[in-house]
Design a protein around this motif. Structure first.
Motif, PDB file in Angstrom:
ATOM      1  N   GLN A 175     108.478 -25.522  97.544  1.00 51.49           N
ATOM      2  CA  GLN A 175     108.730 -25.442  96.161  1.00 51.49           C
ATOM      3  C   GLN A 175     109.468 -26.816  95.724  1.00 51.49           C
ATOM      4  O   GLN A 175     109.930 -27.011  94.818  1.00 51.49           O
ATOM      5  CB  GLN A 175     109.882 -24.296  95.848  1.00 51.49           C
ATOM      6  N   LEU A 226     110.797 -26.215  90.167  1.00 55.36           N
ATOM      7  CA  LEU A 226     109.539 -25.414  89.538  1.00 55.36           C
ATOM      8  C   LEU A 226     109.810 -24.806  88.175  1.00 55.36           C
ATOM      9  O   LEU A 226     108.970 -24.525  87.627  1.00 55.36           O
ATOM     10  CB  LEU A 226     109.143 -24.538  90.377  1.00 55.36           C
ATOM     11  N   ARG A 255     105.678 -27.851  87.488  1.00 55.92           N
ATOM     12  CA  ARG A 255     104.746 -26.824  87.923  1.00 55.92           C
ATOM     13  C   ARG A 255     104.670 -26.817  89.467  1.00 55.92           C
ATOM     14  O   ARG A 255     105.317 -27.461  90.137  1.00 55.92           O
ATOM     15  CB  ARG A 255     103.229 -27.196  87.224  1.00 55.92           C
ATOM     16  N   LEU A 256     103.952 -25.739  89.873  1.00 56.65           N
ATOM     17  CA  LEU A 256     103.621 -25.583  91.332  1.00 56.65           C
ATOM     18  C   LEU A 256     102.061 -26.041  91.800  1.00 56.65           C
ATOM     19  O   LEU A 256     101.843 -27.166  91.227  1.00 56.65           O
ATOM     20  CB  LEU A 256     103.805 -24.266  91.658  1.00 56.65           C
ATOM     21  N   HIS A 281     101.177 -21.745  95.995  1.00 52.65           N
ATOM     22  CA  HIS A 281     101.772 -20.692  95.291  1.00 52.65           C
ATOM     23  C   HIS A 281     100.905 -19.692  94.358  1.00 52.65           C
ATOM     24  O   HIS A 281     100.852 -18.535  94.346  1.00 52.65           O
ATOM     25  CB  HIS A 281     102.761 -21.122  94.452  1.00 52.65           C
ATOM     26  N   SER A 308     100.224 -20.470  89.128  1.00 47.61           N
ATOM     27  CA  SER A 308     100.456 -21.562  89.654  1.00 47.61           C
ATOM     28  C   SER A 308      99.543 -22.620  89.749  1.00 47.61           C
ATOM     29  O   SER A 308      99.596 -23.759  90.051  1.00 47.61           O
ATOM     30  CB  SER A 308     101.123 -21.039  90.964  1.00 47.61           C
TER      31      SER A 308
END
Length: 426
Positions: free
Chosen positions: A217, A274, A278-279, A283, A405
């Protein structure tokens, strides 16, 4: 992929330090004049942290307003806990536990005034016309909350999912076999109380899983398609802290308080990253696989996939850069080429941060990640997700492409790309 100077940044009040939990919880309850918390804990939470509750004189409240969650929370759990909180006329939610406990508490704080709007003012509560699916992403309508959540106090006892500082609650939707989020800018905790002392009793396997989630993360927001300067500063420091402390936390977690503190800080940094960026596809996969294989820990799924997704993303960027490097100067000045160059540099920077070697290559970073997974006993996907078969890969890939994600991934991925990541992790 240069960090945008047009962005918003949000987060809760953070109280951090060794031994701060008791005083900080008491202070927040007094500041907001709260007296009837719904206390959300994990199955082992009362045994691990019973002394804390006793010192806070919450044992009486705990007897009548306690909700225990033993696994990753489902939509059904969220509805049951919310109805229970309404019946007890709770005026806030206090979550003391890991990511599942924090996510459930955050969901209840948001749902309580939205599904049971009359519960504080009438003898019998009058239910709202709203349904939880009005607010859930992916499987629902993702509507904004009608009413502000009741105060939510987050006290993490693992390091960590970062849920203490995020604005979403992850729930398993058993009907759709997916993990989805309830998300709102209004869902931040009124206080995230981060006391590394509370993490000392976290078991080694759980520490490994959640610690690897922390690493992921911090990495994914740094290399995502919407970075910003604040997230860059946090995520880079978070990567360094997680990378240097993870092994020690797993091996010497009950005594190495400095490593626990490092990982607690990294968890907060990853959560803030996050929440404000964004991821990526790791994820995205985890949301799908976590919904399909309920016994597989989220952090372990992320860890299993991270080296392969990291490598594939970087290779796609490098292939694009190499393909256009020999073009004339005007072609190399295009936004797409410059964007790919900057993104590739970010992957190389991650490799340098995790290895501690400024000249490290992407390949060095991938090797470091794979060695870490071996050292903390992360099994391959076929053992982690019991019952998974290669025949299911196509279905998993399709679902992952639509996961929220995945939309933050630094490059567009094809169905075939996702199949390759799955086959390497298998």
């Amino acid at each position: 992929a240069n960090a945008s100077t047009a962005f918003a940044f949000q987060g809760p009040k953070i109280v951090m330090g060794r031994g701060v939990a008791e005083e900080a919880i008491r202070s927040v309850l007094a500041t907001y004049r709260l007296s009837r918390p719904l206390i959300v804990v994990g199955g082992r939470g009362l045994a691990r942290h019973g002394e804390l509750f006793a010192r806070l004189h919450l044992q009486n409240a705990a007897a009548e307003s306690l909700f225990v969650i033993d696994s990753e929370p489902t939509v059904r759990d969220a509805l049951a806990a919310t109805a229970f909180a309404a019946s007890q006329k709770c005026d806030c939610v206090l979550s003391v536990g890991g990511g599942s406990v924090l996510d459930l508490g955050k969901a209840v704080a948001a749902l309580l005034p939205n599904l049971h709007p009359q519960y504080l003012t009438s003898e019998g509560h009058q239910d709202s016309q709203r349904d939880i699916y009005d607010f859930l992403e992916v499987v629902g309508r993702a509507l904004p909350l009608d009413a502000a959540p009741v105060p939510f106090i987050a006290v993490p006892t693992t390091s960590g999912t970062g849920s203490e500082v995020t604005k979403n609650a992850v729930l398993k939707c058993e009907t759709h076999r997916r993990k989805v989020s309830l998300r709102s800018d209004r869902m931040f905790a009124v206080a995230a109380i981060v006391d590394p002392m509370l993490t000392l009793s976290c078991p080694a396997d759980v520490s490994a899983h959640v610690g690897l989630d922390t690493l992921c993360q911090n990495i994914e927001p740094f290399v995502c398609n919407l970075p910003n300067p604040f997230v860059d500063a946090l995520s880079k420091e978070g990567i360094v802290r997680a990378a240097r402390s993870l092994r020690n936390v797993v091996i010497n977690g009950q005594t190495d308080l400095a490593a626990r503190e490092d990982l607690s800080i990294a968890s907060v940094m990853g959560g803030l990253s996050l929440a404000n960026s964004r991821l990526g596809v790791v994820h995205g996969f985890a949301a799908v696989l976590g919904g399909m294989f309920e016994q597989a820990p989220h952090g372990a799924i992320c860890a299993c996939l991270l080296p392969h997704a990291f490598e594939l993303n970087a290779n796609k960027l490098k292939a694009f850069v190499d393909e256009h490097k020999s073009d004339d100067a005007s072609s190399r000045d295009t936004p797409a080429f410059l964007d790919a160059c900057v993104k590739l540099e970010r992957f190389q920077e991650v490799a340098a941060l995790v290895t501690g070697q400024p000249s490290a290559s992407v390949e060095d970073g991938v090797e470091w990640m794979q060695a870490l997974m071996r050292d903390v006993n992360i099994p391959p996907l076929r053992l982690l997700c019991q019952g998974i078969s290669e025949a299911a890969f196509s279905e998993i890939a399709v679902a992952t492409l639509s996961a929220s994600s995945t939309k933050g991934n630094p490059v567009s991925l094809t169905h075939q790309d996702l199949l390759l990541i799955l086959s390497k992790a298998y």
